[in-house]
Design a protein around this motif. Structure first.
Motif, PDB file in Angstrom:
ATOM      1  N   VAL A 108       0.819  -1.120  -0.018  1.00 34.55           N
ATOM      2  CA  VAL A 108       0.141   0.086  -0.096  1.00 34.55           C
ATOM      3  C   VAL A 108       0.860   1.256  -0.248  1.00 34.55           C
ATOM      4  N   ALA A 109       0.120   2.458  -0.183  1.00 37.57           N
ATOM      5  CA  ALA A 109       0.868   3.488  -0.275  1.00 37.57           C
ATOM      6  C   ALA A 109      -0.059   4.726  -0.055  1.00 37.57           C
ATOM      7  N   THR A 110      -0.068   5.691   0.718  1.00 40.73           N
ATOM      8  CA  THR A 110      -1.250   6.740   0.635  1.00 40.73           C
ATOM      9  C   THR A 110      -1.012   7.673  -0.529  1.00 40.73           C
ATOM     10  N   ASP A 111       0.259   8.109  -0.956  1.00 39.49           N
ATOM     11  CA  ASP A 111       0.568   8.975  -1.918  1.00 39.49           C
ATOM     12  C   ASP A 111       0.449   8.474  -3.492  1.00 39.49           C
ATOM     13  N   TRP A 112       0.494   7.269  -3.711  1.00 38.08           N
ATOM     14  CA  TRP A 112       0.294   6.630  -5.146  1.00 38.08           C
ATOM     15  C   TRP A 112      -0.349   5.595  -5.245  1.00 38.08           C
ATOM     16  N   LEU A 113      -1.132   4.936  -4.265  1.00 34.84           N
ATOM     17  CA  LEU A 113      -1.690   3.708  -4.507  1.00 34.84           C
ATOM     18  C   LEU A 113      -3.170   3.577  -3.727  1.00 34.84           C
TER      19      LEU A 113
END
Length: 538
Positions: free
Chosen positions: A127-132
């Motif tokens: 996961v990633a809050t800025d690209w996913l």
């Protein structure tokens, strides 16, 4: 980034329901903003399981744990050899097996979000809050809350991550992911370019603005037959964000508007003021420049349909730049020294024009557990081993010693006879790397320390670590806006939309008609609430 879930199938449903129903830690705030936990310290943490307690966990049932990874599955057989070694250790220590579930790069955004929306019982998830789109997926119920599981099933990681970092992983005051917060990296974007050619063209100082970059492209066009100055493909739309970074003080906000973000914070000093550079001269100037560059032939005429790989073209000497981030540059510098000897690869970070640089979010990478995971307990135990066990960590990140690497004087090198096609290995584990288990790269670019030091001098703290935009009040408008961005954006970005001023006017009119003002108003409303929460927690 990657996440792992390991739970007893018989109790998974019961635990998931009880966690979802738990109200003692639920936020009473009606917005999706991550409220900073005022006074949140270790006193609010459940006690971590001791090693003696961990030995009592029932692992008698063998379980297979899936891990969703981003990237193209390796095809040379090395991944399978490494996974055999990893799984032998996992079976011995937690009676489990790990299987990587690849979301390949072709149309990856759509595939990834559809997978999470499908309800498929995946375990660990990168996961990633800025690209996913992590927060958007959390709002849809894609992830399992981890607050009550971490102390027992990943106790080392639970202790290691400080309370203020756990606070940045929460949605409605529940932990949704494990951050990759103990790994040093910079992912600020810019252009990788050939220093040897720049010097040949009379550009003796590092490139720090787009005007000089344009001169570099023109010289490539004039003096390097057979080379496409920027052999970008139709997905390479990140240059608009780079231009905004170079010519405004704006800070990108974690609000998803599709192919590229439309909404920013005005500046670091005005971080709680929503701003869109697409409605001032910034976007007009950018569109004009891209039309000029396109007309000069700095990329292919059929760029909107082209699917080639820009980085491979750079490595083959067929392109003069690639657009990506600092970490990519550091790796490509070493690669280009071998593939294009004397190329002296350099990096123009977009922030260099006016020192507009914020620290990377600690949730740029992380691991979550799927809401429908059948084995969340065991998944966390597997994750703990990947992150904390040096042997498993090295296998997951570097492969087999003697095949993918050898160690000399405490540093990592390629073995003699290493063949990249035959021996290359990667797992794309981007959800829990940690400095203490890293083996320094013996071939690391010597200028890395200087680059990091230059960033450290100008960086500002990332201001939106706990801001989670609740899109529910403007969901329909955002859907329409995302479609417009996808339909109209690429043509403007590559100078294929005709008159740039008229193209921008048309783009703006369509955004307005889709409800952009309403969206901006809602973002500002939630930013105001976020500001109050941040200030009240000081």
């Amino acid at each position: 980034m990657k996440t792992k879930k390991v739970w007893n199938a018989a109790i998974a449903g019961t635990l998931a329901l009880s966690l979802a129903a738990c109200s003692s830690t639920s936020s009473t705030n009606n917005t999706a903003t991550n409220a900073p936990d005022k006074g949140s310290g270790t006193t609010n943490k459940p006690a971590a399981t001791t090693s003696a307690d961990a030995g009592k966990i029932d692992t008698s049932e063998f379980q297979t744990i899936s891990y969703v990874m981003l990237g193209d599955k390796p095809k040379n057989g090395q991944l399978e050899k490494v996974m055999d070694k990893i799984n032998a250790i996992l079976k011995q220590k937690v009676n489990a097996k790990l299987e990587i579930k690849w979301v390949e790069w072709a149309d990856w955004q759509t595939k990834y979000n559809l997978l999470l929306a499908s309800g498929e019982p995946v375990d660990l998830i990168t996961v990633a809050t800025d690209w996913l789109d992590t927060w958007q997926n959390a709002q849809k119920g894609a992830f399992m809350p981890l607050d009550k599981l971490l102390p027992t099933y990943a106790p080392q990681t639970w202790k290691e991550v400080p309370p203020e970092n756990w606070a940045e992983t929460k949605y409605k005051n529940q932990i949704m992911l494990i951050p990759e917060d103990h790994y040093t990296q910079w992912v600020n974007h810019g252009f990788l370019y050939r220093g040897d050619w720049a010097k040949e063209f009379g550009i003796t100082e590092p490139i720090k603005d787009w005007e000089t970059l344009g001169k570099y492209f023109q010289s490539v066009k004039d003096k390097k037959p057979g080379v496409v100055p920027w052999d970008v493909n139709s997905t390479g739309t990140g240059s608009i964000g780079g231009y905004i970074n170079s010519y405004t003080d704006a800070i990108e906000m974690p609000v998803n508007t599709g192919m590229f973000p439309l909404v920013y914070g005005k500046s670091y000093d005005e971080k709680y003021k929503a701003y869109s550079p697409f409605f001032d001269d910034t976007f007009v100037n950018y569109a004009k420049l891209m039309k000029e560059w396109g007309d000069k032939g700095f990329w292919r005429d059929d760029v909107l349909n082209y699917k080639g790989d820009n980085r491979q073209a750079l490595e083959a000497g067929k392109s003069s730049v690639d657009q990506h981030h600092t970490q990519t540059f550091l790796g490509e510098r070493i690669k280009m020294d071998k593939l294009q000897p004397g190329s002296d690869l350099q990096f123009f970070p977009f922030s260099a024009t006016r020192n507009n640089l914020v620290s990377m979010s600690i949730t740029h990478g992380g691991t979550s557990i799927g809401a429908k995971s059948k084995h969340p307990e065991r998944a966390l135990m597997v994750y703990e081993l990947i992150r904390q066990d040096p042997e498993v960590y090295k296998l997951m990140n570097y492969g087999l010693e003697g095949v993918q690497y050898v160690i000399k004087d405490g540093k990592r090198y390629r073995p003699d006879g290493y063949d990249v096609q035959r021996d290359d290995f990667y797992s794309n584990f981007w959800g829990g790397r940690i400095d203490k288990n890293e083996i320094p790269d013996g071939n690391e670019y010597a200028g890395k320390k200087d680059i990091y030091a230059s960033y450290d001098k100008i960086k500002k703290p990332y201001p939106y670590g706990r801001f989670v935009f609740d899109k529910a009040p403007v969901s329909n408008e955002l859907t329409a806006i995302t479609q417009i961005v996808g339909q109209k954006g690429p043509a403007i970005i590559f100078g294929k939309a005709g008159d740039p001023v008229k193209a921008v006017e048309d783009f703006r009119a369509k955004l307005k008609a889709a409800g952009f003002d309403k969206v901006m108003g809602e973002i500002q409303k939630q930013l105001d609430a976020y500001k109050q929460l941040v200030e009240s927690s000081k």
